[in-house]
Design an enzyme around this catalytic site. Structure first.
Site, PDB file in Angstrom:
ATOM      1  N   GLU A 129       0.829  -1.200   0.000  1.00 37.95           N
ATOM      2  CA  GLU A 129       0.000   0.000   0.000  1.00 37.95           C
ATOM      3  C   GLU A 129       0.862   1.247   0.000  1.00 37.95           C
ATOM      4  OE1 GLU A 129      -1.179   0.445   4.692  1.00 37.95           O
ATOM      5  OE2 GLU A 129      -2.104  -1.202   3.581  1.00 37.95           O
ATOM      6  N   HIS A 251       3.687  -1.128  10.671  1.00 34.03           N
ATOM      7  CA  HIS A 251       3.347   0.273  10.483  1.00 34.03           C
ATOM      8  C   HIS A 251       2.019   0.592  11.154  1.00 34.03           C
ATOM      9  CE1 HIS A 251       1.362  -1.894   7.166  1.00 34.03           C
ATOM     10  NE2 HIS A 251       0.426  -0.958   7.223  1.00 34.03           N
ATOM     11  N   ARG A 270      -2.122  -8.120  13.045  1.00 39.91           N
ATOM     12  CA  ARG A 270      -2.054  -6.994  13.977  1.00 39.91           C
ATOM     13  C   ARG A 270      -1.042  -7.245  15.089  1.00 39.91           C
ATOM     14  NH1 ARG A 270      -7.190  -7.598  12.160  1.00 39.91           N
ATOM     15  NH2 ARG A 270      -8.067  -5.752  11.123  1.00 39.91           N
TER      16      ARG A 270
END
Length: 383
Positions: A129, A251, A270
């Site tokens: 992304e 991130h 996560r």
């Protein structure tokens, strides 16, 4: 060419004002976190011809162009978003393509429902992304060096952080980062909550470089992710600057409004800052334990005024036009599908007039010219 009507996602971390301000609408008081533009089955953009995913499925070769359809299959390979963070998103990492395929197949074989809260892999695709700031934008991206992380933790003066400081200084880079992240995420929750509380109090007292972490702790008190976040580089983007997040790079986005583009996937592992499932063993398998420079991207001048954000993948290509008033129109006709998004001013795209926050889908090969005055982001693929 189709004007798009897009879904706004009300995730709890979303800003209540940033997207309404861009769109020129009244805030509802509810968070407006993401506006999705594309053909993701979870919230496809709507056109006068129906949902965009169905428009593409009816004739993939014509809408996507044969090169893109052959390379990525009969679907749009990217999802474009407006992302408005009013609070930190979860600290997370994404798998590479091989890991995604393996993880998806393994969970399918176990019969884990795709909708299960403990499911890691919703599909067999990777999720690189890019986030491009429209306002000042704060984020965390990639590991600091072990010594930098040790100094940051040590500077808080919290006794229960000393074992992590010692680990960071006792081992080579990969082992040090792996051992400390493992220890933080595996610690007794009550003991870690006390450590986080002490670290938060110190961060608020000291301020300066610790302010972002005090802010994170305000939203996630007692969360181990507060300590994990201190292992990462803090980045503050200025408008027009961007970050590329590849596979395995931990991130989190903290605050600000940006244009985000990603491969069409929902695969997220996560690390913290979330009430959602954290699969520590699988996370540790995916994370790349290496110190990295965040690598802030600035657009590179391309042909005919186009400014390109260079990335190493093919599923998407993001560029920007800053279009002055009275300047000649730019021809953006392309052999691949496009989504055009206006973020400032007024942009004329073909027969459409796009105001801030308005977007359009352009099928492959359809002739289109754009003119301002305004700022236009252009999402395409590399095929």
């Amino acid at each position: 060419m189709d004007a798009l009507t897009n879904t706004i996602r009300p995730y709890a971390w979303g800003s209540t004002t940033a997207i309404p301000h861009l769109l020129g609408t009244e805030p509802t008081g509810e968070p407006q976190a993401e506006m999705w533009m594309g053909a993701h089955p979870g919230a496809p953009s709507q056109t006068d011809r129906g949902p965009l995913d169905q428009v593409i499925a009816a004739d993939p070769a014509a809408t996507l162009g044969e090169p893109a359809a052959d390379k990525f299959g009969p679907r749009l390979p990217f999802l474009l978003k407006l992302l408005a963070a009013g609070a930190p998103l979860s600290l997370q990492v994404h798998p590479d393509l091989v890991q995604a395929k393996e993880g998806y197949a393994a969970e399918e074989a176990k019969g884990v429902p795709v909708t299960a809260p403990d499911r890691n892999y919703k599909d067999a695709n990777h999720k690189p992304e890019l986030i491009c700031a429209l306002t000042e934008f704060d984020g965390l991206c990639g590991f600091r060096t072990p010594e930098e992380a040790a100094r940051l933790l040590e500077g808080l003066g919290v006794d229960t952080l000393k074992p992590y400081v010692d680990l960071l200084r006792a081992h080579p880079e990969e082992a040090a980062l792996r051992e400390v992240l493992t220890a933080v995420l595996s610690a007794d929750r009550d003991e870690m909550a006390r450590t986080v509380a002490d670290a938060t109090a110190a961060a608020r007292r000291i301020g300066g470089v610790y302010e972002p972490y005090a802010g994170i702790a305000h939203h996630y008190p007692g969360d181990p992710g507060v300590i994990a976040a201190m292992l990462l580089n803090h980045v503050r983007l200025q408008p027009g600057e961007a970050l590329f997040l590849g596979a395995g790079v931990p991130h989190a986005y903290l605050n600000g409004l940006g244009v985000e583009i990603m491969a069409n996937s929902d695969n997220v592992l996560r690390c913290g800052l979330t009430p959602k499932h954290v699969d520590v063993p699988e996370l540790l398998r995916i994370v790349r334990f290496e110190a990295t420079d965040p690598g802030v991207l600035r657009p590179e001048a391309g042909a005919d005024g186009e400014e390109v954000y260079d990335t190493p993948i093919d599923e998407f290509r993001l560029s920007r036009f800053v279009l002055p008033e009275g300047a000649p129109a730019h021809d953006v006709t392309d052999s691949t599908p496009q989504i055009l998004l206006c973020t400032a001013g007024t942009v004329r795209a073909g027969d459409l007039t796009l105001a801030p926050g308005h977007s359009a889908f352009v099928p492959a090969g359809e002739k289109v010219e754009v003119s301002g005055p305004g700022t236009l982001f252009r999402a395409t693929v590399v095929a």
